[in-house]
Design a protein around this motif. Structure first.
Motif, PDB file in Angstrom:
ATOM      1  N   TRP A   1       8.662  62.943  -2.613  1.00  0.00           N
ATOM      2  CA  TRP A   1       9.970  62.395  -2.961  1.00  0.00           C
ATOM      3  C   TRP A   1      11.066  63.448  -2.780  1.00  0.00           C
ATOM      4  O   TRP A   1      10.828  64.640  -3.013  1.00  0.00           O
ATOM      5  CB  TRP A   1       9.988  61.920  -4.415  1.00  0.00           C
ATOM      6  N   GLY A   2      12.228  62.985  -2.404  1.00  0.00           N
ATOM      7  CA  GLY A   2      13.391  63.854  -2.378  1.00  0.00           C
ATOM      8  C   GLY A   2      14.007  63.946  -3.757  1.00  0.00           C
ATOM      9  O   GLY A   2      13.538  63.320  -4.711  1.00  0.00           O
ATOM     10  N   GLN A   3      15.086  64.704  -3.850  1.00  0.00           N
ATOM     11  CA  GLN A   3      15.720  64.937  -5.144  1.00  0.00           C
ATOM     12  C   GLN A   3      16.686  63.826  -5.534  1.00  0.00           C
ATOM     13  O   GLN A   3      17.110  63.741  -6.687  1.00  0.00           O
ATOM     14  CB  GLN A   3      16.463  66.279  -5.131  1.00  0.00           C
ATOM     15  N   GLY A   4      17.040  62.992  -4.582  1.00  0.00           N
ATOM     16  CA  GLY A   4      17.923  61.871  -4.862  1.00  0.00           C
ATOM     17  C   GLY A   4      19.369  62.175  -4.543  1.00  0.00           C
ATOM     18  O   GLY A   4      19.812  63.327  -4.588  1.00  0.00           O
ATOM     19  N   THR A   5      20.118  61.132  -4.203  1.00  0.00           N
ATOM     20  CA  THR A   5      21.544  61.255  -3.956  1.00  0.00           C
ATOM     21  C   THR A   5      22.252  60.072  -4.609  1.00  0.00           C
ATOM     22  O   THR A   5      21.787  58.941  -4.518  1.00  0.00           O
ATOM     23  CB  THR A   5      21.844  61.327  -2.442  1.00  0.00           C
ATOM     24  N   GLN A   6      23.356  60.354  -5.279  1.00  0.00           N
ATOM     25  CA  GLN A   6      24.053  59.323  -6.043  1.00  0.00           C
ATOM     26  C   GLN A   6      24.934  58.480  -5.126  1.00  0.00           C
ATOM     27  O   GLN A   6      25.688  59.011  -4.308  1.00  0.00           O
ATOM     28  CB  GLN A   6      24.927  59.961  -7.122  1.00  0.00           C
ATOM     29  N   VAL A   7      24.835  57.178  -5.284  1.00  0.00           N
ATOM     30  CA  VAL A   7      25.724  56.232  -4.614  1.00  0.00           C
ATOM     31  C   VAL A   7      26.435  55.435  -5.701  1.00  0.00           C
ATOM     32  O   VAL A   7      25.783  54.834  -6.561  1.00  0.00           O
ATOM     33  CB  VAL A   7      24.944  55.283  -3.684  1.00  0.00           C
ATOM     34  N   THR A   8      27.752  55.454  -5.665  1.00  0.00           N
ATOM     35  CA  THR A   8      28.550  54.720  -6.638  1.00  0.00           C
ATOM     36  C   THR A   8      29.499  53.795  -5.893  1.00  0.00           C
ATOM     37  O   THR A   8      30.247  54.244  -5.021  1.00  0.00           O
ATOM     38  CB  THR A   8      29.358  55.681  -7.528  1.00  0.00           C
ATOM     39  N   VAL A   9      29.439  52.523  -6.238  1.00  0.00           N
ATOM     40  CA  VAL A   9      30.287  51.526  -5.583  1.00  0.00           C
ATOM     41  C   VAL A   9      31.243  50.949  -6.623  1.00  0.00           C
ATOM     42  O   VAL A   9      30.815  50.383  -7.639  1.00  0.00           O
ATOM     43  CB  VAL A   9      29.449  50.402  -4.963  1.00  0.00           C
ATOM     44  N   SER A  10      32.526  51.095  -6.361  1.00  0.00           N
ATOM     45  CA  SER A  10      33.532  50.597  -7.292  1.00  0.00           C
ATOM     46  C   SER A  10      34.008  49.212  -6.863  1.00  0.00           C
ATOM     47  O   SER A  10      34.054  48.893  -5.678  1.00  0.00           O
ATOM     48  CB  SER A  10      34.712  51.554  -7.346  1.00  0.00           C
ATOM     49  N   SER A  11      34.362  48.426  -7.849  1.00  0.00           N
ATOM     50  CA  SER A  11      34.806  47.054  -7.557  1.00  0.00           C
ATOM     51  C   SER A  11      36.302  46.993  -7.301  1.00  0.00           C
ATOM     52  O   SER A  11      37.024  47.943  -7.496  1.00  0.00           O
ATOM     53  CB  SER A  11      34.456  46.138  -8.725  1.00  0.00           C
TER      54      SER A  11
END
Length: 122
Positions: free
Chosen positions: A112-122
């Motif tokens: 597994w990788g360390q992860g990356t944050q994705v944030t989607v605003s409305s």
């Protein structure tokens, strides 16, 4: 030892696009399956998409079909996730993972990788 490094996460508006990358090192990726998973706060980790490296077979979760595209570049040992028409419910930490078998179960993925944050605003 296999290393997976994600990049490309960030903030996007609803309807926008982002492209995630997963660079792999430490072993050949041929005959393996790679996948993208995501985990939102308070929720379990879920499959987003998978791709069988040698056969180029893909699988998508129903929630992302028609919006996300998984692909890979053999020469660069890199996997991608093109995310279009993003929705607020796509907000999560996105992880790439590698398995020695074709599977849609997180438990089948050993690396597994360390992860990356994705944030989607409305």
């Amino acid at each position: 030892q296999v290393q997976l490094v994600e990049s490309g996460g960030g903030l996007a508006q609803a309807g926008g696009s982002l492209t995630l990358s997963c660079a792999a090192s430490g072993r050949t990726l041929r005959t393996t399956t790679m996948g993208w998973f995501r985990q939102a706060p308070g929720k379990e980790r879920e499959l987003v998409a998978t791709i069988r490296w040698s056969a180029d077979t893909t699988y998508y979760a129903d929630s992302v079909k028609g919006r996300f595209t998984i692909s890979r570049d053999d020469a660069k040992n890199t996997m991608y996730l093109q995310m279009n028409n993003l929705k607020p419910e796509d907000t999560a930490i996105y992880y790439c993972a590698l398995s020695g078998q074709w599977s849609i179960k997180p438990t089948s993925y050993a690396y597994w990788g360390q992860g990356t944050q994705v944030t989607v605003s409305s």
